[in-house]
Motif scaffolding. Structure first.
Motif, PDB file in Angstrom:
ATOM      1  N   ARG A   1     -26.091  36.425  29.110  1.00  8.54           N
ATOM      2  CA  ARG A   1     -24.776  36.797  28.600  1.00  8.54           C
ATOM      3  C   ARG A   1     -23.812  35.617  28.652  1.00  8.54           C
ATOM      4  NH1 ARG A   1     -21.669  41.805  26.963  1.00  8.54           N
ATOM      5  NH2 ARG A   1     -19.619  40.896  26.905  1.00  8.54           N
ATOM      6  N   ARG A   2     -23.889  34.849  29.733  1.00 12.21           N
ATOM      7  CA  ARG A   2     -22.986  33.699  29.834  1.00 12.21           C
ATOM      8  C   ARG A   2     -23.324  32.631  28.822  1.00 12.21           C
ATOM      9  NH1 ARG A   2     -22.470  32.677  35.991  1.00 12.21           N
ATOM     10  NH2 ARG A   2     -21.341  34.568  36.541  1.00 12.21           N
ATOM     11  N   LEU A   3     -24.605  32.471  28.558  1.00 10.30           N
ATOM     12  CA  LEU A   3     -24.990  31.456  27.570  1.00 10.30           C
ATOM     13  C   LEU A   3     -24.367  31.767  26.215  1.00 10.30           C
ATOM     14  CD1 LEU A   3     -28.707  30.896  28.546  1.00 10.30           C
ATOM     15  CD2 LEU A   3     -26.942  29.142  28.442  1.00 10.30           C
TER      16      LEU A   3
ATOM     17  N   THR B   1     -24.324  26.193  19.700  1.00  9.26           N
ATOM     18  CA  THR B   1     -23.937  26.466  21.084  1.00  9.26           C
ATOM     19  C   THR B   1     -25.135  26.987  21.874  1.00  9.26           C
ATOM     20  OG1 THR B   1     -21.791  27.152  20.230  1.00  9.26           O
ATOM     21  CG2 THR B   1     -22.242  27.664  22.537  1.00  9.26           C
ATOM     22  N   LEU B   2     -25.889  27.895  21.271  1.00  9.83           N
ATOM     23  CA  LEU B   2     -27.013  28.505  21.989  1.00  9.83           C
ATOM     24  C   LEU B   2     -28.125  27.492  22.258  1.00  9.83           C
ATOM     25  CD1 LEU B   2     -27.386  32.013  20.321  1.00  9.83           C
ATOM     26  CD2 LEU B   2     -26.383  31.445  22.533  1.00  9.83           C
ATOM     27  N   VAL B   3     -28.440  26.643  21.285  1.00 16.57           N
ATOM     28  CA  VAL B   3     -29.533  25.708  21.533  1.00 16.57           C
ATOM     29  C   VAL B   3     -29.111  24.608  22.509  1.00 16.57           C
ATOM     30  CG1 VAL B   3     -30.733  26.170  19.354  1.00 16.57           C
ATOM     31  CG2 VAL B   3     -29.117  24.268  19.471  1.00 16.57           C
ATOM     32  N   GLN B   4     -27.807  24.361  22.577  1.00 21.00           N
ATOM     33  CA  GLN B   4     -27.351  23.324  23.513  1.00 21.00           C
ATOM     34  C   GLN B   4     -26.971  23.876  24.871  1.00 21.00           C
ATOM     35  OE1 GLN B   4     -24.104  21.468  21.448  1.00 21.00           O
ATOM     36  NE2 GLN B   4     -25.438  20.075  20.310  1.00 21.00           N
ATOM     37  N   ALA B   5     -26.718  25.184  24.912  1.00 19.68           N
ATOM     38  CA  ALA B   5     -26.152  25.780  26.118  1.00 19.68           C
ATOM     39  C   ALA B   5     -27.112  25.690  27.285  1.00 19.68           C
ATOM     40  CB  ALA B   5     -25.799  27.237  25.855  1.00 19.68           C
ATOM     41  N   GLU B   6     -26.544  25.486  28.400  1.00 21.03           N
ATOM     42  CA  GLU B   6     -27.319  25.465  29.613  1.00 21.03           C
ATOM     43  C   GLU B   6     -26.426  26.076  30.683  1.00 21.03           C
ATOM     44  OE1 GLU B   6     -30.219  22.212  31.567  1.00 21.03           O
ATOM     45  OE2 GLU B   6     -28.981  21.551  29.915  1.00 21.03           O
TER      46      GLU B   6
ATOM     47  N   ARG C   1     -32.081  27.095  30.273  1.00 18.52           N
ATOM     48  CA  ARG C   1     -31.870  27.357  28.871  1.00 18.52           C
ATOM     49  C   ARG C   1     -32.439  28.725  28.530  1.00 18.52           C
ATOM     50  NH1 ARG C   1     -30.770  22.929  25.661  1.00 18.52           N
ATOM     51  NH2 ARG C   1     -30.588  21.043  26.876  1.00 18.52           N
ATOM     52  N   LEU C   2     -32.165  29.157  27.317  1.00 20.30           N
ATOM     53  CA  LEU C   2     -32.786  30.397  26.853  1.00 20.30           C
ATOM     54  C   LEU C   2     -34.256  30.128  26.583  1.00 20.30           C
ATOM     55  CD1 LEU C   2     -30.211  31.542  24.156  1.00 20.30           C
ATOM     56  CD2 LEU C   2     -30.628  32.645  26.342  1.00 20.30           C
ATOM     57  N   SER C   3     -35.111  31.064  26.940  1.00 22.95           N
ATOM     58  CA  SER C   3     -36.519  30.923  26.551  1.00 22.95           C
ATOM     59  C   SER C   3     -36.626  31.196  25.054  1.00 22.95           C
ATOM     60  CB  SER C   3     -37.374  31.926  27.329  1.00 22.95           C
ATOM     61  OG  SER C   3     -37.147  33.224  26.833  1.00 22.95           O
ATOM     62  N   GLY C   4     -37.757  30.841  24.476  1.00 20.11           N
ATOM     63  CA  GLY C   4     -37.952  31.076  23.047  1.00 20.11           C
ATOM     64  C   GLY C   4     -37.770  32.540  22.687  1.00 20.11           C
ATOM     65  N   ALA C   5     -38.367  33.419  23.484  1.00 18.37           N
ATOM     66  CA  ALA C   5     -38.268  34.855  23.193  1.00 18.37           C
ATOM     67  C   ALA C   5     -36.828  35.333  23.352  1.00 18.37           C
ATOM     68  CB  ALA C   5     -39.193  35.646  24.113  1.00 18.37           C
ATOM     69  N   GLU C   6     -36.144  34.804  24.371  1.00 20.08           N
ATOM     70  CA  GLU C   6     -34.751  35.208  24.580  1.00 20.08           C
ATOM     71  C   GLU C   6     -33.885  34.784  23.394  1.00 20.08           C
ATOM     72  OE1 GLU C   6     -34.621  35.178  29.478  1.00 20.08           O
ATOM     73  OE2 GLU C   6     -33.989  33.399  28.362  1.00 20.08           O
ATOM     74  N   PHE C   7     -34.108  33.568  22.911  1.00 21.78           N
ATOM     75  CA  PHE C   7     -33.316  33.112  21.766  1.00 21.78           C
ATOM     76  C   PHE C   7     -33.564  33.995  20.549  1.00 21.78           C
ATOM     77  CE2 PHE C   7     -32.962  31.006  17.709  1.00 21.78           C
ATOM     78  CZ  PHE C   7     -31.625  30.652  17.726  1.00 21.78           C
ATOM     79  N   ARG C   8     -34.844  34.244  20.284  1.00 22.63           N
ATOM     80  CA  ARG C   8     -35.211  35.075  19.123  1.00 22.63           C
ATOM     81  C   ARG C   8     -34.549  36.434  19.166  1.00 22.63           C
ATOM     82  NH1 ARG C   8     -41.428  34.911  19.185  1.00 22.63           N
ATOM     83  NH2 ARG C   8     -41.002  36.842  20.296  1.00 22.63           N
TER      84      ARG C   8
END
Ligand code: HEM
Ligand code: SF4
Lengths: 418, 77
Positions: free
Chosen positions: A103-105, A231-236, A241-248
């Motif tokens: 959520r914070r990411l 923002t999401l791909v750079q966010a930490e 970072r977000l995992s691949g599944a989390e990003f999807r």
């Protein structure tokens, strides 16, 4: 357990039969539930759930995630098989600490401050759609404004190139189909090979959306831009970072979550303003602010009718004992008409100054991420209508979505009078 | 500053960075762009009634009054 209690107490009136919603929310049944002492048990399929109908208890459940979990089970009424639940798990069906991290990411893109920077984009899109609706005169408000605005806005925020927008709008429409069991796609559409039950909305369009999201993420890594996917791909956060599944799953959720909901609010809002011209006059006259009117539209529309939680431990609510692992369903549709909180709750009154509605949930960690964005969209539509001195006139009856979950409208013919 | 001012703090483990607090009391709360949580500016003092309003509107329950009782009763509406 509820079993011994149900003998002492009548079951809740049925509020899950989708057909009931063809004529609108069955408010009389919710009023009956609010008036009953304690909680009522609502039979559903092979089991049932505790129906939470009063504002105070919707609030309490929403704000006690350690007791009322989103991760155990599912946040819809029905259950999913364990592998499907895992495959689909996203922001909505996680608890802390995973939820807080994800959520914070994503939250950084949705703070009021950041959302305000998108005001111009929202206004340009709104102006374009409104001017067209005025030129046409009478049209289906859902088609002409309520549906296109939210999807165009979220695509712009995410950083989807204009040329791809039509493809994503089509995918998003297929997802909506998936919620009403009117799937028009073949299981292998878009090259899908995943079992449908493992995909959100059981839809092959979800597979296409996942693929698109991943390609977009790859592009934004190479060419960062001022948008949410970047923002999401750079966010930490917390070094993760977000995992691949989390990003999807998150990309999918962002494309979907703000669409049907905001569309519903804009449609019920327009219908209410057409049916209560004296209320719109108060906005035109400047007696009531656009912000205030927006909150009443949200209360009135309640686009999401309920969410489900599952108890993590034995607990008690409104004097009713609930065992661990039982389903508890919070009905925003009911809380938003609670007569102990809202004076004259069935009256559409744009001038309410205390309006603690639960259209975006009852608070707690899952409180709607897009609340400020949705508000901005509704406010800008009202502002642009006011600036043009427009009025809305009902031409026909709405065609409603038969659903106990979303307060959707498929079409609503309105005349836009300047 | 008045006698009825109170100091507030944000539990950064709980905050979901939605920014309701910043909207209601921008002088006191700010979303920290790096950490993505709400942080309190200065001594974090504000009138008690404003503090209670912000605490009530914070969806995650992350805000509390320093030295106050940890449990803020759910005030219903
Ligand atoms: C009028 C429009 C909208 C309404 C009525 C609405 C309503 C809701 C509700 C009731 C929840 C669940 C709250 C809970 O479980 O406590 C929710 C969650 C969510 N909403 Fe909205 N929403 C709207 C617009 C949007 C928009 C524009 C977005 C944009 C991205 C969005 C993204 C989300 C997300 C990501 C969640 C899940 C949050 C989490 O679980 O942490 N919503 N929304
Ligand atoms: S309102 Fe609460 S959850 Fe939201 S940013 Fe402020 S402290 Fe965090």
């Amino acid at each position: 357990m509820h079993a011994d209690q149900t003998t002492a107490r009548p079951d809740a009136p049925n509020v899950t039969d989708d057909a009931l919603y063809l004529d609108g929310i069955p408010h009389d049944r919710f009023a009956e539930m609010r008036a009953a002492p304690g909680l009522l048990w609502h039979p559903y399929r092979d089991g049932g759930f505790w129906a939470v109908a009063r504002h105070a208890e919707v609030r309490q459940v929403s704000r006690s995630p350690e007791v009322f979990s989103s991760a155990i089970g599912h946040t819809n009424l029905w259950d999913l098989e364990a592998d499907a639940l895992e495959a689909r798990r996203g922001l909505i069906d996680t608890d802390a600490p995973d939820h807080t991290r994800i959520r914070r990411l994503v939250a950084s893109g949705f703070t009021p401050k950041n959302i305000k920077t998108w005001g111009t984009t929202v206004r340009e899109l709104t102006a374009e759609l409104l001017d067209e609706a005025v030129a046409v005169g009478t049209s289906d408000w859902v088609d002409s404004l309520a549906a296109p605005l939210p999807i165009r806005v979220i695509l712009a925020l995410l950083g989807v190139p204009v040329d791809d927008a039509d493809h994503l709008v089509a995918l998003s429409n297929h997802l909506v189909e998936g919620t009403s069991e009117q799937q028009t796609l073949a299981p292998d559409a878009f090259g899908n090979t995943t079992e449908l039950r493992l995909l959100p909305f059981n839809s092959p369009a979800s597979h296409a959306l996942f693929e698109y999201g991943e390609a977009l993420a790859a592009r934004k890594r190479l060419e960062p831009a001022d948008d949410i996917v970047t923002t999401l791909v750079q966010a930490e956060a917390d070094g993760e970072r977000l995992s691949g599944a989390e990003f999807r799953n998150l990309f999918h959720l962002l494309v979907f979550a703000g669409n049907e909901t905001t569309r519903t609010a804009l449609t019920h809002g327009a219908m209410a303003l057409a049916d209560h011209p004296e209320q719109w006059q108060r906005v035109l006259d400047g007696e009531v602010s656009v912000e205030q009117a927006t909150e009443e539209i949200l209360r009135w529309a309640t686009p999401v009718l309920h969410m489900r939680r599952t108890t993590a431990v034995d607990t008690e609510l409104a004097g009713t004992r609930i065992g661990a692992g039982e389903k508890v369903v919070v009905w925003y549709a009911s809380a938003n008409r609670d007569e102990t909180v809202f004076e004259d709750p069935y009256r559409f009154d744009v001038g309410r100054d205390d309006n603690p509605h639960f259209a975006f949930g009852g608070g707690g960690p899952h409180f709607c991420l897009g609340a400020f964005l949705a508000r901005l969209e509704i406010q800008v539509v009202l502002e642009e209508m006011r600036a043009r001195g427009l009025r809305l006139r009902r031409v026909g009856d709405p065609v409603r979505v038969p659903s106990n979950f979303v307060h959707g409208v498929l079409s609503l013919d309105l005349e836009v009078v300047s | 500053m008045s006698a009825d001012d109170v100091a507030v703090r944000v539990d950064t483990e709980v905050c979901i960075a939605g920014g309701q607090c910043e909207l209601l009391a921008p002088d006191i709360f700010e979303i920290d762009d790096d950490e993505v949580v709400a942080v309190v500016r200065g001594d974090g003092r504000l009138p008690r009634n404003v503090a209670l309003e912000v605490i009530d509107r914070c969806p995650s329950g992350a805000i509390s009054i320093v030295g106050g009782s940890d449990h803020i009763p759910a005030s219903g509406p």
